[in-house]
Write an enzyme that holds these catalytic residues in place. Structure first.
Site, PDB file in Angstrom:
ATOM      1  N   ASP A  96       1.568  10.739   3.446  1.00  0.00           N
ATOM      2  CA  ASP A  96       2.204  11.611   4.411  1.00  0.00           C
ATOM      3  C   ASP A  96       1.162  12.582   4.949  1.00  0.00           C
ATOM      4  O   ASP A  96       0.823  13.569   4.308  1.00  0.00           O
ATOM      5  CB  ASP A  96       3.328  12.380   3.688  1.00  0.00           C
ATOM      6  CG  ASP A  96       4.472  12.666   4.615  1.00  0.00           C
ATOM      7  OD1 ASP A  96       4.429  12.185   5.760  1.00  0.00           O
ATOM      8  OD2 ASP A  96       5.402  13.356   4.193  1.00  0.00           O
TER       9      ASP A  96
ATOM     10  N   TYR B  13      -6.754   2.483   6.080  1.00  0.00           N
ATOM     11  CA  TYR B  13      -5.999   1.307   5.662  1.00  0.00           C
ATOM     12  C   TYR B  13      -5.943   0.177   6.671  1.00  0.00           C
ATOM     13  O   TYR B  13      -5.362  -0.856   6.403  1.00  0.00           O
ATOM     14  CB  TYR B  13      -4.576   1.702   5.261  1.00  0.00           C
ATOM     15  CG  TYR B  13      -3.840   2.557   6.272  1.00  0.00           C
ATOM     16  CD1 TYR B  13      -3.393   2.023   7.473  1.00  0.00           C
ATOM     17  CD2 TYR B  13      -3.597   3.905   6.003  1.00  0.00           C
ATOM     18  CE1 TYR B  13      -2.730   2.797   8.395  1.00  0.00           C
ATOM     19  CE2 TYR B  13      -2.928   4.693   6.925  1.00  0.00           C
ATOM     20  CZ  TYR B  13      -2.494   4.141   8.118  1.00  0.00           C
ATOM     21  OH  TYR B  13      -1.838   4.919   9.022  1.00  0.00           O
TER      22      TYR B  13
ATOM     23  N   GLU C  51       0.855  -1.187   0.000  1.00  0.00           N
ATOM     24  CA  GLU C  51       0.000   0.000   0.000  1.00  0.00           C
ATOM     25  C   GLU C  51       0.890   1.236   0.000  1.00  0.00           C
ATOM     26  O   GLU C  51       1.992   1.202   0.534  1.00  0.00           O
ATOM     27  CB  GLU C  51      -0.881   0.030   1.256  1.00  0.00           C
ATOM     28  CG  GLU C  51      -1.863  -1.118   1.340  1.00  0.00           C
ATOM     29  CD  GLU C  51      -2.424  -1.259   2.753  1.00  0.00           C
ATOM     30  OE1 GLU C  51      -3.068  -0.324   3.230  1.00  0.00           O
ATOM     31  OE2 GLU C  51      -2.180  -2.311   3.365  1.00  0.00           O
TER      32      GLU C  51
ATOM     33  N   LYS D 270      10.835   3.296   2.462  1.00  0.00           N
ATOM     34  CA  LYS D 270      10.843   4.741   2.203  1.00  0.00           C
ATOM     35  C   LYS D 270      11.420   5.044   0.826  1.00  0.00           C
ATOM     36  O   LYS D 270      12.506   4.565   0.494  1.00  0.00           O
ATOM     37  CB  LYS D 270      11.701   5.443   3.259  1.00  0.00           C
ATOM     38  CG  LYS D 270      11.139   5.333   4.661  1.00  0.00           C
ATOM     39  CD  LYS D 270      10.019   6.324   4.870  1.00  0.00           C
ATOM     40  CE  LYS D 270      10.195   6.960   6.234  1.00  0.00           C
ATOM     41  NZ  LYS D 270       9.308   8.038   6.508  1.00  0.00           N
TER      42      LYS D 270
ATOM     43  N   CYS E 108       8.024  46.586   0.810  1.00  0.00           N
ATOM     44  CA  CYS E 108       8.227  47.882   0.164  1.00  0.00           C
ATOM     45  C   CYS E 108       7.063  48.762   0.592  1.00  0.00           C
ATOM     46  O   CYS E 108       5.914  48.455   0.319  1.00  0.00           O
ATOM     47  CB  CYS E 108       8.240  47.747  -1.356  1.00  0.00           C
ATOM     48  SG  CYS E 108       8.086  49.350  -2.173  1.00  0.00           S
TER      49      CYS E 108
ATOM     50  N   LYS F 279       2.210   4.741   1.221  1.00  0.00           N
ATOM     51  CA  LYS F 279       2.293   5.365   2.544  1.00  0.00           C
ATOM     52  C   LYS F 279       2.065   6.861   2.368  1.00  0.00           C
ATOM     53  O   LYS F 279       2.882   7.558   1.783  1.00  0.00           O
ATOM     54  CB  LYS F 279       3.681   5.094   3.120  1.00  0.00           C
ATOM     55  CG  LYS F 279       3.868   5.530   4.544  1.00  0.00           C
ATOM     56  CD  LYS F 279       5.176   4.941   5.072  1.00  0.00           C
ATOM     57  CE  LYS F 279       5.414   5.328   6.516  1.00  0.00           C
ATOM     58  NZ  LYS F 279       5.587   6.766   6.685  1.00  0.00           N
TER      59      LYS F 279
ATOM     60  N   CYS G  56      10.963  49.929  -7.374  1.00  0.00           N
ATOM     61  CA  CYS G  56      10.769  51.377  -7.252  1.00  0.00           C
ATOM     62  C   CYS G  56      11.849  52.047  -6.414  1.00  0.00           C
ATOM     63  O   CYS G  56      11.764  53.248  -6.146  1.00  0.00           O
ATOM     64  CB  CYS G  56       9.386  51.676  -6.675  1.00  0.00           C
ATOM     65  SG  CYS G  56       9.255  51.305  -4.926  1.00  0.00           S
TER      66      CYS G  56
HETATM   67 ZN   LIG Z   1       8.539  49.154  -4.435  1.00  0.00          ZN
END
Ligand SMILES: [Zn+2]
Length: 667
Positions: free
Chosen positions: A115, A222, A111, A309, A421, A113, A406
C-alpha cells in the site's frame, strides 16, 4: 582515464555498492560515519572537478533540486489498475474465465500488494531517466528529482539489463520510518500524519527534493514493461529485476493452482502484520507471459491479473471512557479507553480520537459499542458507532473545557484542530515534557538522566525548568528513588558535559514550538547567537531561508516571555553554549555581507543546497523570491521564464554559477 577521473569513479562505485547492500539487501557493510566520510570526499572532489559531473553520482541522492510545477508525462504503456476479488469463489470464477481463453496448464505468481504510491521508472542504457507517478493510468507527474533521492532506487543498473524498459512498483514508507517522522512532528508541535500511504504519495509531490531525501521512503518493484525483453514469465522478470539491482520483495511465490494461491493468501493474511510495510492484499498473475498476451486487457484492467484484498480487520467493542492527555506543547489528545479486544493479532485497549471535531463527527458516547479498525494507521481507529446498541440513557460527549492536569481553561486557536492548555509554566506534563525534550538524545543528550528521573525531580520540587538542572548537586539527587552514589555521579557529570553541546542543538533543546532540528540549525547559522535571535523581529525572521510566518510568530512569542528570557539568562550564566563557537564560525567569511541572493535553476558543480550554504557561510542571505531588495540572482540552467521576466523588470543582476564561485575564490 586520468587519475582524478579514476578516483571519482572508484568512490562512486564504492558508495553505490554500499547503498545497494544497505538499502536493497538490508546488509550493513560500513558504519554511517565511514560512509559519510567517503561521501564527503566524493563531494569535495566533484566540487573541484566540475568537468566530471555525473547526474547519477551518489552525491545527487541528497536532493536539492526544487520543482514548482511537475510536468505531465504520458505513459508509454498504460498503467492499469487491477480487478479486485474478495473470496475464494471470486478467484475460482477468474480461473474459469482464464482457462476458457488459454490452453494448457496455468501457473500463477503470488505477490504481496503493498500500500503505497505507484510509480513507473524508465531506464535507458542502465541509467534512470524518468520517474512518473501513476496519475490516471494514462499520464502522470514527472517526479524524477524526488525519486532519485530514494536510496533503494538504483540510479545505475548492473548485469545484463535491456537497453530500454520501464519498471513499475510502489513507493512505500515503512512503519518504523513513519512512526519516527510522526514523533518528530509531534515533538515540534505539528499534527502527526494519518497513515504511511498518504504520506508516501504526498512526499513524491514535495517541491524540495532535499526534503524528500530526508524521508525514509523505499521503492519495491514488481513489473517490467517494454519490448524485446527476452523474458518468459513473471517470476523470471522478478528475478531479473533483482539481478539488475532493484529491490524486489522476496515474498513472491509460484502457485500451481488456485488452492495454492489461497494457501499463500491465508499465510500472509496472518504474517503480514510482521512486515515492515503496509500490505492490503495479494496480487495474483498468470505467470506465463505468452499466456498474458493471449488474455489481454478489458477496458479497465488486465485479464491475467487479479488483486485479492485482505479483509480489513474490524471488531466492535465497548467504549468505557474517554480520557485526555496533555503533551509537552500543551496539546490535548482525547483517548478512547476500550473494553480489551483482539484485533490483528494484538490486544487493543485504546484508540486515538484525534480531537474534538472527530468526537463530534462520530457522535461517540461513553457506553457505546464502537467499530474499531486496524488499517494503515498504527494506532487503531474508531470508525463509528453501532447505534442499535446505544444505551437509552446515553448522553452526548462533552469535550473538556479545562486541563485535566492543572484545571486551566483550554484554548483553541482559530484554524487549529487541537485544544491547548495555556498554562506553560505551571502544567506538570508540560513542564516535565519540556525538560525531557531538553535532555533527549538529539538535544542536550544528557547521559545518566532519563525521562523518569526528570519526572521524579520535578515532582520532588527539585527542578521546575531545564535551567535548574545545572544547579543540581549530588547530595540532592542521592535520596531519590533508585539513585545510588554512582548513578548520581553520572547524572551530575552528564549535565556538566552538556555545556559543550553546540548552539544549534541547544536552540533545538529549548523546545520552541515548530523549531525542529533543521529550523534550529538554520536560525543558529543565520544569527550566530541567541541574543540576535531574541532581538530579531518577525519580519527579519522570515527572511531566513525556510522560515515561514508560523515559525517566526512562534519564535517571537517564545522570547516575548519574561520567564523564558530569565531561563535563557540562567543557562548563559551556567556556561551553556548560546552562540556559535569559534570552530563553527571558521570557514565562514563576511564576503557576501549585506547581499540578498536568489538561487534559481539547475547547477552543474554544486547542488542548490551547497550553494545556499556557501551564501550563508559567507555572510549573505538567501531569499526565495526576486524583489527590488534582491542584490543578484545566481542563475543555473533552465531558469524559469517568469523569474527571468521579473529579474529584467527589476533590473536585478544575473550571476552565473562560475562567476559566483569565483567571487568566493574558487578556481
Ligand atoms: Zn494544564
Amino acid at each position: 582515464m586520468n587519475t582524478v577521473e579514476q578516483e571519482l569513479q572508484n568512490l562512486r562505485d564504492e558508495l553505490n555498492a554500499f547503498n545497494y547492500s544497505y538499502y536493497v539487501l538490508d546488509q550493513k557493510e560500513i558504519s554511517d560515519y565511514d560512509f559519510d566520510l567517503k561521501l564527503k570526499a566524493l563531494q569535495e572532489l566533484e566540487l573541484k572537478h566540475p568537468e566530471f559531473f555525473d547526474p547519477n553520482s551518489p552525491t545527487q541522492r541528497v536532493g536539492g533540486a526544487v520543482t514548482k510545477n511537475f510536468d505531465t508525462i504520458v505513459h508509454e504503456h498504460r498503467m492499469y489498475s487491477l480487478d479486485n476479488s474478495y473470496s475464494k469463489e471470486d478467484l475460482q470464477d477468474w480461473e474459469t474465465r482464464v482457462k476458457k481463453m488459454v490452453d494448457g496448464d496455468i501457473q500463477y505468481t503470488c505477490e504481496l500488494k503493498y500500500d503505497g504510491a505507484s510509480i513507473s521508472l524508465t531506464y535507458e542504457g542502465g541509467i534512470l531517466v524518468k520517474a512518473v507517478t501513476r496519475g490516471d493510468g494514462f499520464q502522470g507527474d514527472d517526479v524524477t528529482e524526488n525519486v532519485k533521492t530514494i536510496k533503494s532506487v538504483p540510479l545505475k543498473l548492473k548485469g545484463d539489463f535491456p537497453p530500454k524498459f520501464d519498471i513499475r512498483g510502489e513507493i512505500v514508507l515503512p512503519f518504523e520510518g513513519f512512526i519516527k517522522m510522526n514523533e518528530e512532528r509531534v515533538e515540534i508541535g505539528e499534527e502527526p500524519y494519518r497513515n504511511p500511504r498518504n504520506t508516501a504519495s504526498g512526499s513524491l509531490k514535495l517541491q524540495d527534493s532535499a526534503e524528500v531525501a530526508k524521508r525514509p521512503l523505499e521503492c519495491l518493484l514488481y513489473n517490467i514493461t517494454g519490448s524485446k525483453l527476452n523474458i518468459k514469465s513473471q517470476i523470471e522478470s522478478l528475478e531479473k529485476a533483482r539481478s539488475w539491482g532493484f529491490k524486489v520483495p522476496d515474498a513472491a511465490k509460484l502457485a500451481n493452482s488456485i488452492d495454492e494461491v489461497l494457501e499463500f493468501v491465508n499465510y500472509w493474511d496472518v504474517k503480514r502484520h510482521n512486515l515492515p510495510y503496509e500490505t492490503d492484499g495479494v496480487v495474483v498473475k498468470v505467470n506465463n507471459l505468452q499466456h498474458q498476451e493471449e488474455l489481454g486487457y478489458t477496458a479497465k484492467a488486465p485479464r491475467w491479473a487479479m488483486a485479492y484484498k485482505f479483509k480489513a480487520e474490524q471488531v466492535s467493542t465497548k467504549l468505557n471512557s474517554i480520557t485526555y492527555q496533555v503533551g509537552r506543547t500543551g496539546a490535548i489528545t482525547p483517548v478512547a479507553n476500550l473494553e480489551p479486544v483482539e484485533l490483528a493479532g494484538t490486544t487493543v485497549k485504546r484508540a486515538s480520537l484525534h480531537n474534538a471535531d472527530q468526537i463530534e463527527k462520530l457522535d461517540i458516547r461513553v457506553g457505546d459499542e464502537v467499530y474499531v479498525e486496524k488499517g494503515g494507521e498504527i494506532i487503531p481507529k474508531i470508525l463509528g458507532v453501532d447505534l442499535t446498541k446505544r444505551p437509552i440513557n446515553s448522553e452526548p460527549s462533552r469535550y473538556i473545557t479545562n486541563c485535566p492536569e492543572c484545571e486551566t481553561e483550554l484554548v483553541r486557536q482559530e484554524g487549529e484542530a487541537q485544544h491547548y492548555c495555556p498554562n506553560y509554566n505551571g502544567c506538570k506534563p508540560q513542564v516535565i515534557g519540556r525538560i525531557q525534550h531538553f535532555i533527549s538524545r538529539k538535544a542536550m543528550d544528557i547521559d545518566g538522566l532519563g525521562g523518569e528521573t526528570v519526572a521524579l525531580l520535578v515532582n520532588e520540587g527539585l527542578i521546575s525548568n531545564y535551567s535548574d538542572l545545572y544547579e543540581l548537586t549530588k547530595a540532592q539527587v542521592i535520596p531519590l528513588e533508585r539513585m545510588a552514589e554512582k548513578s548520581a555521579d553520572n547524572l551530575v557529570q552528564g549535565i556538566e558535559q552538556s555545556k559543550n553541546i553546540p548552539f544549534e542543538r541547544v536552540l533545538f533543546a529549548l523546545g520552541i514550538r515548530f523549531v525542529g532540528e533543521t529550523v534550529a540549525k538554520k536560525l543558529a547559522k543565520h544569527y550566530k547567537n541567541i541574543d540576535a535571535i531574541i532581538e530579531a523581529s518577525q519580519e527579519d525572521l522570515v527572511t531566513v531561508d525556510e522560515i515561514g510566518i508560523k515559525i517566526a510568530e512562534s519564535v517571537s512569542l517564545f522570547f516575548a516571555s519574561e520567564a523564558n528570557i530569565d531561563t535563557i539568562n540562567r543557562l548563559k550564566s551556567f556556561g551553556v553554549q548560546l552562540q556559535m563557537s569559534e570552530a563553527q564560525l571558521e570557514g565562514q567569511t563576511e564576503l557576501l555581507k549585506g547581499d540578498i541572493v536568489v538561487v534559481t535553476g539547475v547547477f552543474e558543480t554544486v547542488s542548490r543546497n551547497e550553494l545556499k550554504k556557501l551564501i550563508e557561510d559567507n555572510g549573505g542571505k538567501v531569499s526565495s523570491s526576486i524583489s527590488s531588495k534582491t542584490s543578484y540572482i545566481v542563475a543555473g540552467s533552465n531558469m524559469g521564464p517568469s523569474k527571468k521576466d521579473k529579474a529584467e523588470k527589476l533590473s536585478v543582476l544575473l550571476v552565473s554559477e562560475r562567476e559566483f564561485l569565483q567571487k568566493l575564490g574558487f578556481n
